[in-house]
Design an enzyme around this catalytic site. Structure first.
Site, PDB file in Angstrom:
ATOM      1  CB  CYS A  75      -0.895  -0.043   1.227  1.00 51.77           C
ATOM      2  SG  CYS A  75      -2.180   1.173   1.195  1.00 51.77           S
ATOM      3  NE  ARG A 102      -0.778   4.808   0.537  1.00 55.91           N
ATOM      4  CZ  ARG A 102      -1.065   5.478  -0.569  1.00 55.91           C
ATOM      5  NH1 ARG A 102      -1.210   6.784  -0.542  1.00 55.91           N
ATOM      6  NH2 ARG A 102      -1.248   4.838  -1.713  1.00 55.91           N
ATOM      7  CD1 TRP A 132      -4.569  -3.777   3.673  1.00 57.89           C
ATOM      8  CD2 TRP A 132      -5.070  -4.178   1.532  1.00 57.89           C
ATOM      9  NE1 TRP A 132      -5.915  -4.064   3.600  1.00 57.89           N
ATOM     10  CE2 TRP A 132      -6.249  -4.318   2.301  1.00 57.89           C
ATOM     11  CE3 TRP A 132      -5.147  -4.377   0.154  1.00 57.89           C
ATOM     12  CZ2 TRP A 132      -7.483  -4.652   1.746  1.00 57.89           C
ATOM     13  CZ3 TRP A 132      -6.365  -4.712  -0.416  1.00 57.89           C
ATOM     14  CH2 TRP A 132      -7.513  -4.848   0.383  1.00 57.89           C
ATOM     15  N   GLY A 155       0.006  -2.399  -6.239  1.00 57.32           N
ATOM     16  CA  GLY A 155      -0.809  -2.796  -7.382  1.00 57.32           C
ATOM     17  C   GLY A 155      -0.940  -4.302  -7.499  1.00 57.32           C
ATOM     18  CD  GLU A 191     -15.068   2.592   6.633  1.00 63.08           C
ATOM     19  OE1 GLU A 191     -14.448   2.661   5.567  1.00 63.08           O
ATOM     20  OE2 GLU A 191     -15.571   3.584   7.201  1.00 63.08           O
ATOM     21  CG  HIS A 212     -41.325  -3.860   1.927  1.00 63.78           C
ATOM     22  ND1 HIS A 212     -42.507  -4.373   1.439  1.00 63.78           N
ATOM     23  CD2 HIS A 212     -41.486  -2.513   1.976  1.00 63.78           C
ATOM     24  CE1 HIS A 212     -43.337  -3.386   1.174  1.00 63.78           C
ATOM     25  NE2 HIS A 212     -42.747  -2.241   1.493  1.00 63.78           N
ATOM     26  CE  LYS A 223      -8.130   8.371   3.973  1.00 62.61           C
ATOM     27  NZ  LYS A 223      -9.418   8.578   4.669  1.00 62.61           N
TER      28      LYS A 223
END
Length: 614
Positions: A2, A27, A79, A104, A494, A510, A609
């Site tokens: 990350c 992040r 990450w 990536g 979160e 419903h 992040k």
């Protein structure tokens, strides 16, 4: 992903790398590491590496214990995507004296892995990144240890998204970097230069940065920087002076960045609406060409993810009510993979805090490919990828947002979208001078109204103690406030890891009503608006099933506390901008519930992040 930071200097860069990684912690990440190039035995340079799962502090302690010092190095916070959270999967990855870090996802990594195994390369990790390290070594052997040329060839073999920083023991006088789909910038100093995925990582060393474009490869040495585009032609990229302040990256008197950023919202909103307060609702708020573009818009299509998507849902009410224009809102990651209807006279609006959200960026590209000529980006980070790819831009002025759970970025997005709705309404003759003056006055009072909502914090703390022991919650709202219920549920998930769902209150009967019992707290957004009586009826449905209600109301809502009904009121009704004000209590409730549960408020598990992968 990350976070990436790299440096080459005449001084020891290890403290710079570690400080940069600490500033990138916001992040989200699960492991950290760094690699340096320094003198080895017999005058030969060597690559040393240290990695740890867990926090940067643990990795930094190991680097100190192992006496890491160097004038060239790279660092990373990871990450996990490919492969679990293990030291073997942590970055940097090394292949025969080549070390690299990567943000990536490489989509053709399996194909490349098989090719490299056939060439005799051995893999020690489960990551896609290790493929790039071995490819770098392979091309270095073929091209006389030319690090720049090797990277230029490697990126042509990669499919997917990447930001890369690479060093080699064979070339101790430079590092190289590349980007495609993930942010990467170069920081410029005196006799030292840097690379980073975020300017916050290097702001302690320099404020002069240049942003790499899609497909760029950069060579970074102590004496300068050369940038090459995807055709390998040398190019010049504009140098920018970063306005990120060190104070925005520091906690000050607050316990967490999430708390700090919640309390910064009056200032952030004031900064975001300043130009409108001074000059009115004018098209130029969105760029020099905005008047010509917006005057001919026949509809609006909003593309966003997560919290930004909820901002878009709120904006739909404003745009259709004020401007009388059709408005649709789609999750960017879904839009980009379907056969979407395209009307060239519809304005595409993308919303992203970071300006680098991969799904939103790809959705924007897809919209353009379908024939949408007019695009507007609402973003918090100047010169990021999505604004650069958009025809019109509105920068929210929230300042750096460090907490993973977005707070001030969301409310400033709402302010920007409200301004867009009024500008569109004016251009279409739907807003007269008296109405514009009324909207302007409501906007002028907004920062103060938000401050009043922040003053409710002591009451909300008491609620949070009750919520901390729960495992589920329902959030309800109607009309303009349904997206705020969605945002409240998301913040709860979160930050405190409590399962929460949000519904339009009218949908209770419903299906969701089956969940209601004494163990299920139900949070209701219930300001005094046209749907208040309907919301009260829905609340009675909850009480009849033994559910306990926690109601965020305002001075005109007209009901008090009773058994099983707890009420907190904002001090005034702010009309059409009520969603902004009612966001504050749900943020505070999420924060203080997380605090009571002892979760990692600023760095929630499994989250990042800036989401630059699919």
């Amino acid at each position: 992903m990350c976070g990436i930071v790299g440096a080459i200097a005449h001084r020891d860069v290890v403290p710079v790398l570690i400080e940069g990684l600490k500033r990138l912690e916001y992040r989200g990440y699960d492991s950290a590491g760094l690699a340096v190039v320094n003198d080895g035995e017999g005058g030969r340079h060597d690559v040393r590496r240290v990695r740890r799962t867990g926090r940067v502090a643990e990795m930094a302690a190991a680097a100190e214990q192992e006496n890491f010092h160097a004038t060239l190095g790279i660092g990373h916070t990871r990450w996990a995507t490919h492969g679990g959270v293990t030291e073997a999967n942590a970055h940097p990855h090394v292949s025969h004296g080549v070390a690299l870090v990567h943000n990536g996802i490489i989509e053709n990594h399996e194909e490349q892995r098989e090719k490299l195994r056939a060439l005799g390369y051995v893999f020690e990790s489960q990551t896609d990144t290790e493929v790039i390290a071995h490819l770098m070594h392979y091309h270095l052997l073929k091209h006389d240890d030319d690090l720049l040329r090797a990277l230029q060839l490697v990126v042509k073999e990669l499919t997917g998204a990447y930001a890369l920083a690479v060093v080699s023991r064979e070339e101790p006088e430079r590092l190289v970097a590349a980007r495609m789909g993930c942010p990467l910038l170069v920081g410029l100093g005196e006799g030292e230069n840097f690379v980073a995925s975020d300017v916050s990582a290097i702001v302690q060393a320099t404020r002069k940065v240049l942003f790499l474009e899609e497909g760029d490869v950069a060579e970074v040495s102590r004496g300068g920087v050369r940038v090459f585009d995807r055709s390998d032609a040398q190019v010049q990229r504009e140098i920018h002076e970063s306005s990120v302040s060190l104070s925005s990256l520091e906690l000050g008197p607050y316990r967490h960045f999430m708390q700090k950023e919640i309390h910064e919202q009056p200032r952030a909103l004031g900064d975001t609406i300043e130009a409108t307060i001074d000059g009115g609702f004018v098209p130029e708020l969105f760029g020099a060409k905005a008047a010509d573009v917006l005057r001919h818009v026949e509809g609006v299509q909003i593309l966003a993810c997560g919290t930004s998507y909820y901002a878009g849902l709120t904006a739909r009410y404003w745009i259709e009510q004020i401007a009388n224009l059709p408005c649709s809102v789609e999750i960017a990651s879904e839009y980009r993979y379907r056969a979407a209807y395209a009307n060239p006279k519809h304005l595409i609006v993308t919303i992203s805090q970071s300006g680098e959200t991969l799904d939103t960026m790809e959705a924007l590209k897809y919209a353009k490919s379908l024939g949408h000529a007019h695009t507007l980006s609402i973003c918090n980070v100047p010169e990021s990828a999505i604004p650069r790819a958009s025809e019109l831009v509105c920068y929210t002025r929230a300042g750096a947002e460090i907490g993973v759970a977005s707070t001030k970025a969301f409310t400033t997005q709402l302010a920007a979208l409200f301004q867009l709705a009024v500008v569109l309404g004016k251009l279409r003759g739907r807003v007269d001078l008296e109405e514009e003056a009324g909207y302007l006055e409501q906007l002028r009072q907004l920062p103060g109204s938000v401050q009043h909502a922040l003053n409710l914090e002591p009451q909300i703390v008491a609620w949070a103690e009750q919520f901390a022991g729960k495992q589920n919650a329902l959030f309800l709202g109607r009309g303009l406030h349904y997206p705020i219920a969605l945002e409240g549920a998301l913040k709860r998930k979160e930050s405190s890891y409590i399962h929460a769902e949000a519904y339009p209150a009218g949908e209770l009967k419903h299906g969701p009503l089956a969940l209601v019992d004494a163990a299920m707290p139900v949070v209701v957004i219930a300001p005094n608006d046209a749907l208040l009586e309907k919301v009260k009826s829905n609340m009675q449905e909850v009480r009849a099933r033994g559910g306990e209600l926690f109601v965020f109301a305002d001075e005109g809502s007209g009901f008090g506390e009773s058994e099983g009904v707890h009420v907190i009121r904002t001090p005034r009704n702010v009309g059409i901008l009520s969603p902004v004000v009612h966001t504050i209590p749900v943020q505070l409730l999420a924060y203080h519930t997380a605090l009571a549960r002892g979760t990692d408020v600023d760095k929630p598990r499994n989250l990042a992040k800036s989401v630059t992968v699919e």
